[in-house]
Design a protein around this motif. Structure first.
Motif, mmCIF file in Angstrom:
data_model
loop_
_atom_site.group_PDB
_atom_site.id
_atom_site.type_symbol
_atom_site.label_atom_id
_atom_site.label_comp_id
_atom_site.label_asym_id
_atom_site.label_seq_id
_atom_site.Cartn_x
_atom_site.Cartn_y
_atom_site.Cartn_z
ATOM 1 N N TRP C 223 -6.534 0.692 -15.523
ATOM 2 C CA TRP C 223 -7.982 0.740 -15.320
ATOM 3 C C TRP C 223 -8.511 2.063 -15.851
ATOM 4 O O TRP C 223 -7.821 3.084 -15.781
ATOM 5 C CB TRP C 223 -8.343 0.653 -13.830
ATOM 6 C CG TRP C 223 -7.821 -0.573 -13.159
ATOM 7 C CD1 TRP C 223 -6.604 -0.717 -12.562
ATOM 8 C CD2 TRP C 223 -8.473 -1.826 -13.038
ATOM 9 N NE1 TRP C 223 -6.459 -1.992 -12.068
ATOM 10 C CE2 TRP C 223 -7.596 -2.701 -12.344
ATOM 11 C CE3 TRP C 223 -9.725 -2.302 -13.443
ATOM 12 C CZ2 TRP C 223 -7.928 -4.009 -12.054
ATOM 13 C CZ3 TRP C 223 -10.056 -3.611 -13.140
ATOM 14 C CH2 TRP C 223 -9.156 -4.468 -12.461
ATOM 15 N N VAL C 240 -8.782 7.294 -3.999
ATOM 16 C CA VAL C 240 -7.777 6.261 -4.296
ATOM 17 C C VAL C 240 -6.360 6.782 -4.043
ATOM 18 O O VAL C 240 -5.475 6.009 -3.687
ATOM 19 C CB VAL C 240 -7.912 5.702 -5.737
ATOM 20 C CG1 VAL C 240 -9.228 4.947 -5.884
ATOM 21 C CG2 VAL C 240 -7.767 6.790 -6.785
ATOM 22 N N VAL C 246 -3.309 3.640 -6.208
ATOM 23 C CA VAL C 246 -3.044 3.652 -7.645
ATOM 24 C C VAL C 246 -1.719 4.334 -7.957
ATOM 25 O O VAL C 246 -1.302 5.257 -7.276
ATOM 26 C CB VAL C 246 -4.183 4.363 -8.429
ATOM 27 C CG1 VAL C 246 -5.472 3.576 -8.310
ATOM 28 C CG2 VAL C 246 -4.361 5.805 -7.985
ATOM 29 N N CYS C 249 -2.441 7.816 -12.556
ATOM 30 C CA CYS C 249 -3.728 8.397 -12.170
ATOM 31 C C CYS C 249 -3.895 9.745 -12.859
ATOM 32 O O CYS C 249 -3.141 10.676 -12.584
ATOM 33 C CB CYS C 249 -3.772 8.562 -10.645
ATOM 34 S SG CYS C 249 -5.322 9.244 -10.058
ATOM 35 N N MET C 282 -6.220 4.854 -14.415
ATOM 36 C CA MET C 282 -5.417 4.469 -13.232
ATOM 37 C C MET C 282 -4.627 3.206 -13.532
ATOM 38 O O MET C 282 -4.928 2.498 -14.489
ATOM 39 C CB MET C 282 -6.352 4.154 -12.047
ATOM 40 C CG MET C 282 -7.244 5.274 -11.615
ATOM 41 S SD MET C 282 -8.551 4.686 -10.495
ATOM 42 C CE MET C 282 -9.728 4.012 -11.651
ATOM 43 N N SER C 283 -3.665 2.930 -12.655
ATOM 44 C CA SER C 283 -3.068 1.595 -12.671
ATOM 45 C C SER C 283 -2.877 1.124 -11.250
ATOM 46 O O SER C 283 -2.654 1.936 -10.340
ATOM 47 C CB SER C 283 -1.731 1.597 -13.410
ATOM 48 O OG SER C 283 -0.716 2.161 -12.619
ATOM 49 N N THR C 284 -3.010 -0.159 -11.077
ATOM 50 C CA THR C 284 -2.719 -0.775 -9.783
ATOM 51 C C THR C 284 -1.484 -1.639 -9.966
ATOM 52 O O THR C 284 -1.269 -2.209 -11.039
ATOM 53 C CB THR C 284 -3.893 -1.656 -9.324
ATOM 54 O OG1 THR C 284 -4.275 -2.523 -10.409
ATOM 55 C CG2 THR C 284 -5.079 -0.814 -8.929
ATOM 56 N N SER C 298 -5.076 -3.342 -3.868
ATOM 57 C CA SER C 298 -5.309 -2.059 -4.543
ATOM 58 C C SER C 298 -6.509 -2.139 -5.476
ATOM 59 O O SER C 298 -7.313 -1.206 -5.567
ATOM 60 C CB SER C 298 -4.067 -1.652 -5.340
ATOM 61 O OG SER C 298 -2.984 -1.460 -4.475
ATOM 62 N N VAL C 302 -9.847 0.173 -5.525
ATOM 63 C CA VAL C 302 -10.316 0.882 -6.723
ATOM 64 C C VAL C 302 -11.764 0.502 -7.024
ATOM 65 O O VAL C 302 -12.617 1.367 -7.251
ATOM 66 C CB VAL C 302 -9.396 0.564 -7.923
ATOM 67 C CG1 VAL C 302 -10.042 1.032 -9.229
ATOM 68 C CG2 VAL C 302 -8.030 1.222 -7.729
#
Lengths: 613, 437, 472
Positions: C223, C240, C246, C249, C282-284, C298, C302
């Motif tokens: 993201w 977050v 996340v 990040c 970011m990543s979830t 998650s 976010v």
């Protein structure tokens, strides 16, 4: 946490009482010039309150360590540094304590050590809620810090000795295992910047606080100063005095204040809305290993610890007679292979997700859980418990145990005004794990004290391996009647840093006034140390102080020789009492040698592949 | 049993040694039970260590001093004696220890005082108190019960079915007469026909006990119990909370009191609940209740135990038969709260440290007389705590608490006796506490 | 160092070769840990200084200042000795480069804590030893992470194994007992591993290390939250991370995100136009059990936090989130990303807290303006660390390959380092070839000197940029 192999020393026979008293008076006068006479103690009875210590009996053969020369209570860092410089000048030693819980808080040589009781330095200097750290002075307890940071949506790691421990001491100087390690790490790894009075009396600030006055980092420039003074064990004040420390705080998805109802001794925590406390039971060590790994992988738990039935029964009860009744009910022993898991969540959705993950894991492993999740889960647990117990103890004994179980349930229903085990056991374990305020019940109270063994910070599989072999050593001493018979297995421990590593220590409870028990426990600890070497279960929790460094060093990269060099370099005059750290010219005393000989001539047989208990 | 006082059931240091030896020096005695702590500012339960700092000045520290003395490791010096007596005997440490263990810290501290008293005699201040008791029948330099009675018009003097023990602290303090008068009036309004013993009122032995003069205590308690048993009274009502703790927790060691005894607040609470006393007028105030140690955790009844410690399962210490343990929870906590809640317009506030976890005002244990710096420091601390709650009034019922907390009002909140507050509600009489009496 | 003939050097350092690097006094290749011990043992007392090198070229200029030192090339110690899914750990030698890690780890269901798109040929162990920031802050428990245990050859010729790897038992015996070299502390009363960190080899040469790995998510989505200023994104970052929502990040400005995304130079203009002035990347993730639910929870967090802060989630070009995730979970592809803008770069990095990052960004902009440096050649990368408790702020000064441009960038970096240090930037590790005023205080210098005297009393190891034990 305890220590064996620390050298208890005798008074110098060439010094007369009069000379000793004169020396004490001189030193007291010097200390008084630093802190004021009001804050210096030399009265023998007063000094003895710093001399009686838990685990002393296994070191000195009595409940007393050695009496310090004096106790001084400095108010600030400058006074600490002045006292340290005075000790350098006078050729005496110092040791700093906060609450001073344990033999390592006392002197091991008579009339040579000035104890610095840091109780007056008790301020929480800063809570940086945004950046999740706090800066504390030595006497701020974990309990105090916890209640101050919960309203910020934060929590702090609490060590297993109980929340009355000093946050700073645990982070800088002494071990640091705890119930919450899976989400809040290990004390030594939570340390950021420090202010340190070196053994030579210099005031040093590490990392970012040295560079900019901010406390967020204790590492650098270049290699970290933490490398010198911390380690797994900490230096137990053997390398100076820490006067300020920044420690990491952790997110707390819970209320700003824990609601506790009831009255002494039956306080009971109200488990917050989105929290779950679960005693998760499986059948055997192999499944327990799986459970630990899978729960850690899935990032379910905020608190995760292994507690034996004896420990849980101890926590639940206020006295030993009641404990004996409760512990006698086989139903409790169904929880032999159990992890206490506390789930915290910001929302119902998050809680439900974590609970469903846990259920999926337990279902896969054929386990069950007793949790604050209402009736159906409890029924499932009970049915499973009956099945397991019928197999483990036989249907006859199981049926014979029913009246006792009913009596227990009726009594506890009366005591708590509650009807179901699934409400009060989770509540107690929640309170015990979150606040760490009940620990004395679970270990000390049984016989009066305890020692512990094994307990290295290792892989969970290795920790379990250690628990299995450690229990076999312990059985030998239980059979001799010198350790409380908790079924041999009372391995307590937890997980750290999301389950990266773990520990299981083998608690041994006994009566400290029983000379035979004290001697035997010394030997128990020594024997488990040998087992740690032979069965590769890591450097145990007892691997503290010069004797153990000498024992383990040759098996562990000769770290003892490097420790000696650190001590020599940073404390050239040996002014910091290193009796639980590093002592130049250390030689084991007679008691130590005799105990070791007893052990080596009569070893417990160990089968690393022994079946489960 | 210790041989020092063979005629009574006081436990000497030797008797208590098995419990003292259980101390692991964990320091939990310095704090309320940790699960009850709400803030760092209210995380202490021990005025003594808050004031003097050294471990010797905690419950556990005194247990260890007792062991040191018992084992002949140390003599009782002047500094030791100070460390022993610089304590209000509030029992906070005892409660905290018994949350996790069962050491009788208060009993050990009292036995240590007795050992100290026997070994070294009284200090100068203590000597004056004891001389006053001998000379005046109470521990103060001056004052007579006749003077007191003159200020309580209408009270019946002499034997009667309900005897009100006024105690010395109320009776000999002209500043507390309004409170005493209100108390007696309230009892009267509740339809309770009390009588006082006047000049014949015996010393119940509270201070002698606190100072460790057990022989004197035994004499006083024995005489008082005998007098009350012979008086024909059917009930004894106690006005002074310190005496109340003595009567409940220590008189049974000497002799059995025949008539049942209650504290005044219990009597008034019953009256209000039964509709015999009407709290009619509003008292619009945010009031915090200070639990006196002596009314609360220290007033739990004495429970004799004659058994032995056994080891089972190797090293598990159990009592045979099970040993009853007072843990502070069954003190008198609800009656005063019910009374205050019954006052129209009064908003009752709980102090962070309350009930069995109350923080001592600093007056007890002979401290007010001998170590005023401790008494003041404790009161300041309690006032500070009250000040953080938004309370406009700090209410209590113990002459020592009222005096000591009131003495440092400048630091916090005006202090009032519960009887003055109740009187205000019954008779719309506010001047008794709004001026900080 | 006294000039010596090649014969003398070969005598003193078995296997020595003159090498082609003008910044060194030849090279010796070690193929085993025992080789390293032998090299160090021989060199002790000879006056020959050694410095370690593990990565493939091009090499960092950090630690390269000692042109009279012999390079001990460790790149041939390149075994991945162990990958252990159950214990989430790997054990690697210094020559293992990032490009050699991703595939075997993924095959085992694991992934490593990568720095932001590292050079493929960069030694993973060297980067982690240097406390290079990694992109998943929530899993960084200690600034030393992901390093756990190391085996170091000291200047005395001794070997020191640290943490639970120290023993008892050999590695094989420990493995048989279920241990996987997971305990990072000790052994005993000191944290030996920390003494080799950020030391540029001045304290010892690490010949293997155990390293934390993490479960490879079964679902992961990248993201990008965009905003016109840094401040709202910092707030989102705090939130977050506090919610543990996340994995990846970090924060970057427009040019830096463009550097990362525009692998092909011709796409650069379009990419740059489509990304925001400031970006929170970011990543979830969902792991193994109930992965989709975990992932979706998650994502909800976010979305909520991004919306609350007034920022927006944007679809990163080119190729969207999948492409972005692909980029972030691997070493840099094609031209090294930090060089994409102008051909070369200079990095300036230090530690601070996230809430102060913006002040340093303003300071950087002011400094480049004052120094007349092309503002478009400045890049900003803020990497939260320790789950958001602190961060590395990195300023990227992109420049052309020529010497003059490099010199210019160095001059700007020097000015910026000085200004940043003056307002509280904490330079926790030395910068390549840039002096930081007041970097080594008396206390730090004293500490470093004593440790050096212990581990390397004859100063066989090069002193590095911190001048640890350096005499000239």
């Amino acid at each position: 946490m305890s220590i064996v192999g620390v050298n208890d020393k005798q008074a110098d026979p060439n010094v007369t009482d009069a000379e000793r008293d004169e020396r004490r008076a001189e030193v007291a006068a010097g200390l008084s010039r630093v802190v004021g006479a009001r804050w210096v103690a030399t009265d023998p009875a007063v000094l003895d309150t710093y001399t009686w210590q838990y685990t002393a009996e296994a070191i000195t053969g009595s409940n007393w360590m050695q009496r310090p020369l004096a106790v001084a209570m400095p108010a600030d860092t400058d006074e600490v540094a002045a006292i340290v410089r005075l000790c350098n000048t006078e050729g005496i030693q110092f040791k700093a304590i906060s609450t001073g819980f344990g033999a390592w808080g006392a002197a091991t040589e008579p009339d040579r050590v000035v104890l610095l009781d840091l109780r007056r330095m008790n301020r929480i200097l800063e809570v940086d809620a945004k950046n999740m750290y706090a800066v504390v002075e030595p006497y701020v307890t974990a309990n105090q810090l916890q209640v101050e940071v919960l309203p910020h949506g934060l929590n702090t790691h609490v060590a297993g000795c109980g929340a009355q421990h000093s946050v700073l001491a645990s982070a800088t100087s002494v071990m640091g295992q705890g119930w919450d390690g899976v989400s809040m790490g290990f004390s030594g790894r939570n340390l950021l910047a420090v202010e340190w009075v070196t053994p030579e009396g210099e005031i040093v600030r590490s990392g970012s606080v040295d560079a900019s006055g901010e406390w967020f980092s204790g590492d650098g420039p270049g290699p970290s100063m933490r490398g010198i003074f911390r380690g797994y064990a900490g230096a137990f004040s053997g390398l100076g005095v820490f006067t300020k420390a920044a420690v990491k705080l952790y997110p707390w998805a819970g209320p700003g204040h824990l609601e506790v109802t009831g009255s002494n001794p039956d306080y009971m925590a109200t488990i917050p809305e989105h929290h779950v406390a679960a005693v998760c039971v499986v059948d055997g060590w192999d499944q327990m290993a799986e459970l630990g790994y899978r729960v850690a992988d899935a990032e379910i738990a905020t608190f995760m610890s292994r507690n034996a039935p004896s420990l849980m029964s101890g926590v639940l009860t206020a006295d030993n007679n009641t404990f004996a009744d409760l512990y006698g009910v086989p139903l409790f022993h169904e929880m032999l292979y159990a992890l206490v898991i506390v789930i915290t969540a910001e929302s119902a959705e998050e809680r439900d997700l974590k609970v469903d993950m846990l259920k999926a894991i337990l279902s896969d492993l054929g386990g069950g859980m007793l949790a604050n999740l209402g009736g159906p889960e409890e029924v499932r647990w009970l049915m499973r418990a009956v099945r397991v117990l019928a197999r483990r103890i036989g249907p006859g004994d199981l049926i014979r145990s029913v009246p006792g179980a009913v009596r227990m349930l009726v009594r506890d229903a009366r005591r708590f005004g509650l009807g179901r085990l699934s409400e009060y056991l989770p509540s107690f374990m929640y309170m015990a794990t979150v606040t760490s305020g009940l620990n004395i019940r679970g270990v000390f109270r049984f016989g009066g004290t305890f020692w512990t063994a094994m307990g290295s910070l290792v892989s969970w599989d290795n920790a379990i391996h250690g628990a299995k072999v450690g229990a076999q050593v312990k059985r030998k001493y239980i059979d001799k009647g010198v350790i409380f018979d908790d079924g041999a297995d009372n391995a307590w421990g937890g997980f750290y840093e999301g389950g990266t590593y773990a520990h299981l220590e083998e608690l041994a409870c006994y009566d400290p006034t029983d000379k035979d028990a004290a001697d035997a426990v010394f030997e128990y600890v020594f024997e488990t140390n040998l087992v740690s070497i032979e069965h590769h279960t890591g450097l145990p929790i007892n691997a503290v102080g010069p004797a153990n460094s000498a024992l383990f060093g040759p098996h562990c990269s000769s770290y003892d020789t490097w420790q000696d060099r650190i001590k020599a370099s940073f404390d050239p005059h040996n002014t910091a009492d290193g009796s639980f750290y590093v002592e130049p010219d250390f030689t084991p005393n007679e008691r130590m040698v005799a105990g070791a000989e007893n052990v080596t001539s009569d070893r417990a047989p160990i089968d690393p592949n022994a079946p489960d208990l | 049993m210790d041989t020092t006082h063979p005629s009574s059931r006081h436990q000497g240091l030797e008797d208590l040694r098995y419990l003292a030896a259980k101390c692991v020096r964990c320091s939990l005695c310095k704090f309320p039970p940790l699960v009850k702590v709400e803030s760092q500012a209210t995380s202490s339960i021990c005025p003594s260590i808050d004031t003097y700092g050294f471990h010797s000045h905690s419950g556990g520290g005194r247990v260890l001093m007792a062991l040191s003395v018992l084992e002949g490791r140390s003599e009782i010096t002047e500094a030791t004696r100070d460390a022993i007596y610089q304590c209000t005997l509030c029992g906070g440490c005892d409660v905290s220890c018994k949350y996790v263990s069962d050491i009788e810290i208060t009993e050990i501290m009292m036995a240590l005082r007795a050992r100290s008293f026997d070994a070294t005699g009284p200090t100068d201040v203590q000597r004056r108190i004891l001389d006053n008791l001998d000379r005046n029948g109470h521990p103060y330099e001056s004052g007579t019960r006749e003077d007191c009675l003159a200020d309580i018009p209408g009270v019946r003097v002499g034997p009667g079915p309900t005897i009100l023990l006024l105690g010395s602290a109320y009776a000999m303090s002209p500043e507390r007469r309004t409170t005493l008068r209100n108390m007696v009036r309230l009892l009267g309004a509740a339809g309770i026909d009390v009588s006082v013993l006047g000049a014949d009122e015996p010393d119940v032995g509270t201070l002698a006990l606190a100072l460790g003069d057990l022989k004197r205590f035994d004499r006083s308690a024995s005489a008082a119990i005998g007098m009350l048993n012979d008086s024909g009274a059917t009930e004894v009502v106690c006005a002074d909370s310190e005496d109340w703790a003595t009567i409940r927790a220590h008189w049974p060691k000497v002799a059995e009191l025949g008539p049942p005894a209650r504290h005044v607040v219990e009597v008034l609470d019953d009256a209000v609940r039964a509709g015999r006393l009407t709290l009619a007028h509003p008292v619009r105030v945010r009031a915090a209740w200070h639990d006196p140690c002596s009314l609360g955790r220290r007033s739990e009844p004495y429970q004799a135990w004659d058994g032995e410690v056994r080891k089972i399962q190797g090293q598990l210490l159990v009592y045979d038969p099970p040993r009853p343990v007072n843990r502070g929870s069954s003190g008198c906590y609800d009656p005063p709260r019910r009374l205050l809640r019954a006052v129209p317009g009064l908003e009752l506030i709980e102090l962070p440290r309350n009930r069995e976890c109350s923080y001592c005002c600093g007056a007890g244990g002979g401290v007010a007389e001998a170590y005023p710096e401790l008494a003041t420091a404790a009161a300041m601390e309690r006032q500070r705590e009250a000040g953080t709650t938004g309370a406009e009034l700090l209410v209590t019922t113990c002459p020592g608490c009222e005096q000591n907390l009131g003495g440092v009002e400048v630091a916090g909140v005006p202090t009032a006796s519960i009887y003055d507050v109740l009187a205000a509600s019954v008779w719309n009489q506010h001047d008794s506490f709004t001026n900080g009496s | 160092m006294t000039p010596r003939s090649k014969e003398q050097m070969r005598e003193l350092v078995p296997g020595w070769e003159p090498g082609e690097d003008p910044d060194s006094c030849g090279v010796v290749h070690a193929r085993t840990a025992e080789d390293v011990v032998e090299i160090v043992t021989k060199a002790r007392g000879s006056g020959v200084r050694l410095r370690a090198r593990s990565s493939a070229a091009p090499h960092s200029t950090v630690g390269a200042g000692d042109t009279e030192a012999v390079v001990v090339d460790l790149s041939e110690l390149r075994a991945i000795q162990r990958i252990d899914r159950r214990n989430r750990v790997l054990l690697i030698e210094p020559g293992v480069t990032f490009d050699k890690l991703v595939v075997p780890l993924a095959a085992a269901g694991l992934q490593a804590a990568l720095p932001l798109c590292p050079r493929p040929g960069k030694s993973a162990l060297a980067a982690w030893l240097d406390r290079e920031a990694t992109i998943v802050p929530r899993r960084q428990w200690d600034i030393s992470d992901p390093l756990l245990c190391v085996d170091a050859v000291l200047g005395t010729g001794d070997r020191l194994r640290t943490g639970s790897a120290a023993g008892p038992g050999t590695l094989e015996e420990q493995w048989a007992a279920g241990e996987a070299q997971k305990g990072p502390m000790g052994p005993g009363h000191a944290d030996w591993m920390r003494l080799f960190e950020a030391a540029e080899g001045a304290m010892g040469m690490v010949v293997w290390a155990s390293v934390k790995a993490e479960v490879l998510p079964s679902i992961e989505t990248a993201w990008v939250a965009g905003a016109d200023t840094l401040a709202p994104l910092v707030e989102i970052t705090y939130r977050v991370l506090r919610r543990n929502a996340v994995d990846i990040c970090f924060l970057v400005d427009r040019p830096t995100l463009t550097d990362l995304l525009a692998v092909d130079a011709d796409r650069r203009p379009s990419v740059e136009r489509s990304v925001s002035a400031w970006n929170l990347v970011m990543s979830t993730a969902g792991l193994e059990i109930l992965a989709q639910r975990r992932h979706d929870l998650s994502v909800d967090i976010v979305r909520t936090e991004v919306r609350a802060a007034g920022a927006r989630l944007v679809d990163p070009p080119p190729g969207g989130r999948d492409r972005l995730l692909h980029i972030l979970r691997r070493p840099s592809e094609g031209m090294y990303w930090r060089d994409r803008r102008a051909g070369a770069h200079r990095r300036l990095y230090f530690q601070t807290t996230l809430d102060r990052a913006g002040q340093f960004v303003d300071l950087a902009h002011a400094t480049v303006a004052d120094e007349g440096f092309d503002r478009s050649c400045l890049g900003v990368y803020v990497q939260p660390q320790l789950a958001g408790r602190q961060c590395t702020v990195e300023f990227l000064l992109c420049h052309a390959l020529d010497e003059e441009a490099a010199s210019r960038a160095r001059s700007v970096a020097t000015a910026l380092a000085g200004r940043a240090a003056a307002v509280g930037a904490f330079f926790s590790r030395p910068l390549p070839d840039v002096p930081v005023p007041g970097l080594v205080t008396d206390a730090t210098g004293d500490f470093l000197t004593r440790v050096k005297a212990m581990f390397d009393p004859q100063c066989v190891f090069s002193p590095g940029a911190l001048g640890i034990g350096g005499t000239d």
